[in-house]
Design an enzyme around this catalytic site. Structure first.
Site: not given
Length: 222
Positions: A86, A194, A196
């Site tokens: 990002c 994302h 994660e």
């Protein structure tokens, strides 16, 4: 294995990224933007999402000039692995470690939802746990995720198999539906989604965990 996760004023996904790395067995050290060197023994640098320096000037533009990014550029130049997510992708483009630019979303709105992606390349340390054509669900959360690149640059990305992920349903106007790109040596990955945030079933899915596990396996095998 050891990961360094950078922290800028305005970063808000640094701890999330640390969780992603830890899910694959990495030891994680957080590194403040004013540091001039990376910790010893680092295997990968993670540049997190957020709004570094409040996104003034351009997203990632000020962070790209921070002292630690000089060390990251040197690390990447020596063949080190770097993951920018990002805002981290924006920083990598601003430092020219990756080609292209990230602009305001085509719809001029902040987009925040799980987004279907297509794996476009499975020949990098980050993606070789996937297969080409895999559809995965990874959250996005951005206002300036519209990836643009000129014709020559796009041709190079395609011919060199450097488009890592594409959007199945383009949420932001990115050229060629691009969601993530690789460096020429395939050791630097920038992506707007994302991964994660997709490493735990309790958070909605684990499709992102494959990325971190792939990198861990590549480092162990090296």
């Amino acid at each position: 294995m050891k990961a360094a996760v950078l922290v800028f004023p305005g970063s808000n996904c640094d701890r999330d990224l640390a969780v992603g790395f830890r899910s694959a067995g990495f030891e994680v050290e957080m590194v403040w933007h004013k540091e001039t060197a990376l910790p010893a023994g680092i295997d990968v640098v993670g540049i997190p999402g957020g709004f570094s320096y409040g996104d003034y000037l351009r997203c990632g533009a000020i962070a790209a000039q921070s002292p630690i990014m000089r060390a990251v550029a040197d690390f990447a130049g020596q063949g080190g692995h770097v993951l920018g997510v990002c805002n981290g992708f924006q920083v990598l483009c601003e430092t020219r470690l990756l080609p292209g630019v990230l602009m305001r979303n085509g719809g001029i709105k902040f987009v925040c939802r799980a987004e279907p992606l297509v794996v476009a390349s499975a020949t990098s340390p980050f993606t070789d746990g996937y297969s080409i054509g895999d559809r995965i669900a990874v959250p996005v959360a951005h206002h300036d995720g519209n990836y643009q690149i000129d014709d020559e640059g796009l041709s190079a990305l395609r011919s060199e198999d450097r488009i890592a992920f594409t959007y199945a349903d383009n949420p932001n106007g990115s050229r060629a539906d691009i969601a993530g790109v690789l460096s020429a040596n395939r050791r630097v990955l920038g992506m707007m989604p994302h991964p994660e945030r997709a490493v735990d079933v309790a958070h909605g899915g684990t499709d992102g965990s494959v990325l971190f596990a792939s990198l861990a396996a590549a480092l162990v095998a090296a």
